[in-house]
Design an enzyme around this catalytic site. Structure first.
Site, short mmCIF file in Angstrom:
data_model
loop_
_atom_site.label_atom_id
_atom_site.label_comp_id
_atom_site.label_asym_id
_atom_site.label_seq_id
_atom_site.Cartn_x
_atom_site.Cartn_y
_atom_site.Cartn_z
N SER A 124 0.83 -1.19 0.00
CA SER A 124 0.00 0.00 0.00
C SER A 124 0.87 1.24 0.00
O SER A 124 1.97 1.25 0.58
CB SER A 124 -0.86 -0.02 1.26
OG SER A 124 -1.38 1.26 1.51
N TYR A 148 -2.33 -1.23 10.59
CA TYR A 148 -2.54 -1.75 9.23
C TYR A 148 -1.33 -1.40 8.34
O TYR A 148 -0.75 -2.26 7.68
CB TYR A 148 -3.83 -1.17 8.62
CG TYR A 148 -3.85 -1.26 7.12
CD1 TYR A 148 -4.13 -2.48 6.50
CD2 TYR A 148 -3.54 -0.15 6.33
CE1 TYR A 148 -4.10 -2.57 5.12
CE2 TYR A 148 -3.51 -0.24 4.95
CZ TYR A 148 -3.80 -1.45 4.35
OH TYR A 148 -3.75 -1.55 2.99
N LYS A 152 1.89 -3.76 6.47
CA LYS A 152 2.33 -3.74 5.06
C LYS A 152 3.84 -3.51 5.00
O LYS A 152 4.56 -4.18 4.25
CB LYS A 152 1.57 -2.67 4.27
CG LYS A 152 0.08 -2.97 4.11
CD LYS A 152 -0.16 -4.25 3.31
CE LYS A 152 -1.61 -4.63 3.22
NZ LYS A 152 -1.83 -5.96 2.64
N1 UFG Z 1 -13.16 10.45 3.33
C1 UFG Z 1 -14.18 11.30 3.68
N2 UFG Z 1 -15.31 10.74 4.19
C2 UFG Z 1 -15.49 9.39 4.32
C3 UFG Z 1 -14.44 8.53 3.95
C4 UFG Z 1 -13.28 9.11 3.46
O1 UFG Z 1 -14.06 12.51 3.58
O2 UFG Z 1 -16.55 8.97 4.79
C5 UFG Z 1 -11.92 11.03 2.78
C6 UFG Z 1 -10.69 10.73 3.61
O3 UFG Z 1 -10.52 11.69 4.62
C7 UFG Z 1 -9.60 10.78 2.55
C8 UFG Z 1 -10.29 10.32 1.28
O4 UFG Z 1 -11.69 10.44 1.54
O5 UFG Z 1 -9.18 12.09 2.37
C9 UFG Z 1 -10.00 8.87 0.94
O6 UFG Z 1 -10.25 8.07 2.08
P1 UFG Z 1 -10.27 6.49 2.02
O7 UFG Z 1 -10.57 5.99 3.39
O8 UFG Z 1 -11.12 6.02 0.90
O9 UFG Z 1 -8.78 6.12 1.59
P2 UFG Z 1 -7.39 6.51 2.29
O10 UFG Z 1 -6.65 7.35 1.31
O11 UFG Z 1 -7.53 7.03 3.64
O12 UFG Z 1 -6.75 5.08 2.48
C10 UFG Z 1 -6.47 4.29 1.38
C11 UFG Z 1 -6.70 2.82 1.72
C12 UFG Z 1 -5.69 2.35 2.72
C13 UFG Z 1 -4.31 2.74 2.32
C14 UFG Z 1 -4.21 4.18 1.98
C15 UFG Z 1 -2.86 4.48 1.41
O13 UFG Z 1 -7.99 2.61 2.24
O14 UFG Z 1 -5.78 0.96 2.76
O15 UFG Z 1 -5.17 4.53 1.01
O16 UFG Z 1 -2.70 5.82 1.14
F1 UFG Z 1 -3.45 2.48 3.33
#
Ligand code: UFG
Length: 331
Positions: A124, A148, A152
């Site tokens: 990741s 998590y 990785k």
């Molecule tokens: N977000 C919201 N509201 C929500 C969910 C997410 O605003 O209900 C925002 C988060 O703050 C973030 C973006 O949407 O800015 C993306 O969030 P995600 O949870 O979809 O993804 P992340 O980038 O946080 O995490 C993903 C994967 C992880 C991995 C990571 C690596 O889920 O497994 O990318 O950068 F580790």
């Protein structure tokens, strides 16, 4: 090739099984169904016309895995199986370390024992920690903010150390950015149990009116519109990255980013979803989510140079396919 795919009924695993079968590779799937459904196997068959063998087993169970290795001679393993919810990992660290590390150790140990030469690992972008984007494979890894991410980084380390001393064992570490979208057939997609953690499945559930509204986690980041920027990539492009990896990986250890190289903000993603699909996605602005970084996108050039792989699908493709899957399956 004959390939063992752990987590082959999950979101990325199932799309990869489809692409492997299409390329003529034979697939054996191991999945414990902890975050997937058995009928995904039938759907894979519907798309490809090929029935893959499924073992409902846990990849941490060495005795069961050994029986599978004894029964078949594999050319490679693609290891997807693992727990992947960042927030949950903070609450259940031991479960995350146990599942994600033991499975990696069991599978790499058996590969070495049985002479399986290729190991492709689902890593990741989170292993880069908080560093300025574009993130490139030459960068040092930085501290992770959750168990998590740590699993990785440690798995990468275990596999790297193992490949260094076992010359017949080669490892390809694939660092995913933000996989979204679904298969264009509408048969495979992201179908998390319970309330989704990630942005895209949350958007589709809100659009579907299963959930009243989305909370955007902060609009005061140092980005153009104040919301976080991520590198969203179509899951079929990610799946194709695995085919390129297992077919073209070199000896020893190699590592590649699987991203598009393009950053998209939360607001941009929501707006694109609404425009392409003609549905509303009500949202409110909430607090920042602990551990989120402002900007994260890939430099994907290495995978193109060395594997001949690059992402082809657009953000419009991603949101259209994600919504088609939701409409077909959850309405
Ligand atoms: N977000 C919201 N509201 C929500 C969910 C997410 O605003 O209900 C925002 C988060 O703050 C973030 C973006 O949407 O800015 C993306 O969030 P995600 O949870 O979809 O993804 P992340 O980038 O946080 O995490 C993903 C994967 C992880 C991995 C990571 C690596 O889920 O497994 O990318 O950068 F580790």
């Amino acid at each position: 090739m004959k390939v063992l795919v752990t987590g082959g009924l999950g979101f990325i695993g199932s799309h990869t099984v489809v692409q492997l079968a299409k390329r003529g590779h034979k697939v054996v799937i191991v999945d414990n169904l902890s975050n997937s459904r058995e009928d995904v196997l039938t759907r894979i068959e519907e798309i490809t016309g090929i029935k893959s063998k499924l073992f409902i087993e846990d990849a941490t169970d060495e005795a069961s895995m050994r029986r599978i290795f004894e029964a078949s001679s594999f050319d490679g393993v693609i290891h997807f199986a693992g727990l992947k919810a960042v927030g949950e990992s903070i609450k259940k660290p031991i479960e995350y370390y146990y599942n994600n590390l033991v499975s990696t150790m069991v599978l790499s140990k058996l590969c070495i024992e049985f002479g399986v030469e290729k190991f492709v690992f689902s890593s990741s972008a989170t292993v880069y920690g908080n560093q300025p984007s574009p993130l490139s494979e030459i960068m040092d890894l930085k501290e992770r903010t959750n168990p998590y991410g740590e699993t990785k980084a440690i798995s990468e380390r275990i596999l790297t150390d193992a490949a260094k001393v076992n010359l017949g064992f080669s490892v390809c570490l694939l660092r995913y950015f933000n996989p979204i979208g679904a298969h264009e057939s509408g048969l495979l997609g992201e179908d998390p149990r319970g309330i989704p953690n990630n942005l895209m499945p949350f958007i589709t559930r809100v659009a579907n009116r299963d959930i009243e509204k989305l909370t955007i986690f902060g609009d005061d980041y140092d980005t153009e519109d104040g919301t976080c920027v991520r590198d969203y990539i179509h899951v079929v492009d990610i799946a194709e990255g695995h085919i390129a990896a297992i077919e073209n990986m070199g000896k020893g250890v190699s590592v590649y980013n699987l991203g598009t190289g393009k950053g998209t903000s939360v607001l941009e993603l929501i707006e694109t979803f609404k425009k392409v699909n003609g549905v509303d996605v009500p949202f409110v602005i909430g607090e920042r989510r602990p551990g989120d970084i402002a900007v994260c996108y890939a430099d994907p050039s290495k995978a193109y140079k060395e594997l001949g792989w690059k992402a082809n699908k657009s953000l419009e493709d991603m949101v259209r396919d994600a919504w088609r899957f939701e409409v077909n399956n959850n309405q």
